[in-house]
Design a protein around this motif. Structure first.
Motif, PDB file in Angstrom:
ATOM      1  N   ALA B  32      50.775 113.027  25.110  1.00  0.00           N
ATOM      2  CA  ALA B  32      52.188 113.272  25.418  1.00  0.00           C
ATOM      3  C   ALA B  32      52.277 114.219  26.612  1.00  0.00           C
ATOM      4  N   PRO B  33      53.445 114.232  27.271  1.00  0.00           N
ATOM      5  CA  PRO B  33      53.603 115.208  28.358  1.00  0.00           C
ATOM      6  C   PRO B  33      53.427 116.613  27.771  1.00  0.00           C
ATOM      7  N   GLN B  34      52.767 117.491  28.523  1.00  0.00           N
ATOM      8  CA  GLN B  34      52.444 118.831  28.037  1.00  0.00           C
ATOM      9  C   GLN B  34      53.696 119.591  27.605  1.00  0.00           C
ATOM     10  N   ASP B  35      54.798 119.364  28.297  1.00  0.00           N
ATOM     11  CA  ASP B  35      56.024 120.119  28.001  1.00  0.00           C
ATOM     12  C   ASP B  35      56.970 119.340  27.076  1.00  0.00           C
ATOM     13  N   ALA B  36      56.467 118.269  26.430  1.00  0.00           N
ATOM     14  CA  ALA B  36      57.335 117.428  25.587  1.00  0.00           C
ATOM     15  C   ALA B  36      57.919 118.246  24.443  1.00  0.00           C
ATOM     16  N   SER B  37      59.226 118.102  24.218  1.00  0.00           N
ATOM     17  CA  SER B  37      59.805 118.808  23.077  1.00  0.00           C
ATOM     18  C   SER B  37      60.584 117.864  22.144  1.00  0.00           C
ATOM     19  N   GLY B  38      61.590 117.163  22.628  1.00  0.00           N
ATOM     20  CA  GLY B  38      62.423 116.327  21.743  1.00  0.00           C
ATOM     21  C   GLY B  38      61.845 114.933  21.508  1.00  0.00           C
ATOM     22  N   PRO B  39      62.579 114.087  20.807  1.00  0.00           N
ATOM     23  CA  PRO B  39      62.172 112.691  20.553  1.00  0.00           C
ATOM     24  C   PRO B  39      61.996 111.917  21.856  1.00  0.00           C
ATOM     25  N   ARG B  40      61.104 110.946  21.829  1.00  0.00           N
ATOM     26  CA  ARG B  40      60.815 110.133  23.029  1.00  0.00           C
ATOM     27  C   ARG B  40      60.219 108.802  22.594  1.00  0.00           C
TER      28      ARG B  40
END
Lengths: 257, 257
Positions: B32-40
């Motif tokens: 996942a993107p390193q800065d991922a936080s919410g749903p995707r």
């Protein structure tokens, strides 16, 4: 090369012109970015049976290619089509071909007379395309940029022999036409083609059975060739195939902007 | 969900974890993107026979999807693969499968014993995928975003029954596997699938003849399904198909960034 009409739509200029080939007037059209000056990629588009050079699908794609990729795009009326026949004749042709591609025609597919007429039309069309390409390359905003071909159905019937012997074409989209048993000249032309091909086919096409499509796909001499099969009939190529063609040209012809 | 390793590469984090399904440890990985936080959007990737969850093709695509589209991508070791077998066993498997997909194996294609083993593996793998998806959706940076599946060859053999009964999957890429005469359960699963499908096939694949591929393509219950046939064998899917898959997911799952 006699220019007759000009029209601008959102930064894309559409210019109609005639050229003369073997004493016959061939009506043609070119689309390009309005500010185009130097050489750029060119895509030649061969319309389908009963259609014409500015048929909505061709005009729509030509505008997109000119606007988004900076391309020049050109089309001509095939022999016996568009401005080369009367309005009444065009109407009759449209009804007849329309019924056939919907599987409603007498006999559905192609009979001997139609195959003969197609072969005759192709013999006339191939030198017309070559002469059109000569004329187009004399324009400063086309020049000797890389050239691609697009044409499905009748655009493939004419396009395969044209592309086979036209070394200036670098890649081609074909489709909706197959190789019938015994069509030796057509098969030989397909085998001479070695440029990248994208080949669009419909699973339940009353005028182009999948079996003939696979045979034509196998016949192409190209190392890079990709056959895309989608559900539905002759007139139902899905929209995402159009996106795929655009990326195919971009991959092989680059961009003009 | 037991996280074991973490590694960052150009903005993409790769986290390995185990989950337990029916008393067995299933090794898994998520990118996942390193800065991922919410749903995707999430893409589940099923590897091929003899490969494993971090096989180079999967890892490369996972990194691209995470980086360019902001997706999460996950893979698990199939039963009898990857970290679920010893290094020696993996090596033997790789040689055996390698020979087969090159058409050098004894008998070339699949024999009865192999088909039975594949069916057994699939029965075990399907609930493992469902449990993995449950676990993944509990992560804040995955959540209930749209889910796609990717898997060719064994990834299709397992993926078709998995996707057929998993309503959370919205689109799938399959390929390099066909429908053999008499494979009724597999056929029934294919018929239950109604989501958009992109189906990659190779013209001269010694383990998946085109005829069986066309039969599987026809069996899918999806209205939107597209079969792409390219020249060459099992290991020669051209690079532009990878680009096509990416656009397919973007079309159906949107973007995560």
């Amino acid at each position: 090369m006699q220019f007759t009409k000009e029209k601008v739509d959102k930064g894309v200029v559409e210019r109609e012109f005639d050229i003369e080939v073997s004493g016959e007037r061939v009506p043609a059209v070119i689309w390009a970015p309005q500010d185009a000056s130097g050489p750029r990629p060119l895509v030649l588009m061969g319309h389908g049976g009963s259609q014409h050079k500015k048929t909505p699908g061709i005009r729509a794609r030509a505008n997109i290619y000119a606007r988004e990729l900076g391309y020049a795009v050109a089309a001509i009326d095939a022999p016996g089509h568009g401005d080369r026949i009367s309005r009444d004749e065009a109407e009759r042709l449209s009804q007849e071909v329309g019924a056939r591609v919907r599987g409603q025609g007498p006999g559905g597919g192609m009979d001997e007379a139609r195959l003969k007429a197609m072969a005759e039309r192709t013999r006339q069309a191939v030198p017309e395309w070559a002469a059109t390409l000569d004329a187009l390359q004399s324009l400063a905003y086309v020049g000797e940029g890389p050239v691609g071909y697009w044409g499905v159905s009748m655009g493939t019937a004419i396009g395969v022999p044209f592309v086979a012997d036209e070394p200036r074409i670098r890649c081609a989209v074909f489709g909706l036409a197959g190789l019938r048993p015994g069509a030796r000249e057509f098969e030989a032309a397909a085998k001479r083609i070695e440029i990248p091909i994208e080949f669009a086919f419909q699973r339940t096409d009353p005028v182009a059975p999948l079996e003939h499509g696979l045979t034509l796909f196998d016949a192409f001499g190209s190392k890079e060739k990709s056959m895309h099969i989608n559900p539905g009939g002759h007139l139902e190529i899905p929209r995402y195939e159009g996106d795929s063609w655009q990326r195919f040209y971009e991959r092989h012809l680059g961009r003009g902007n």
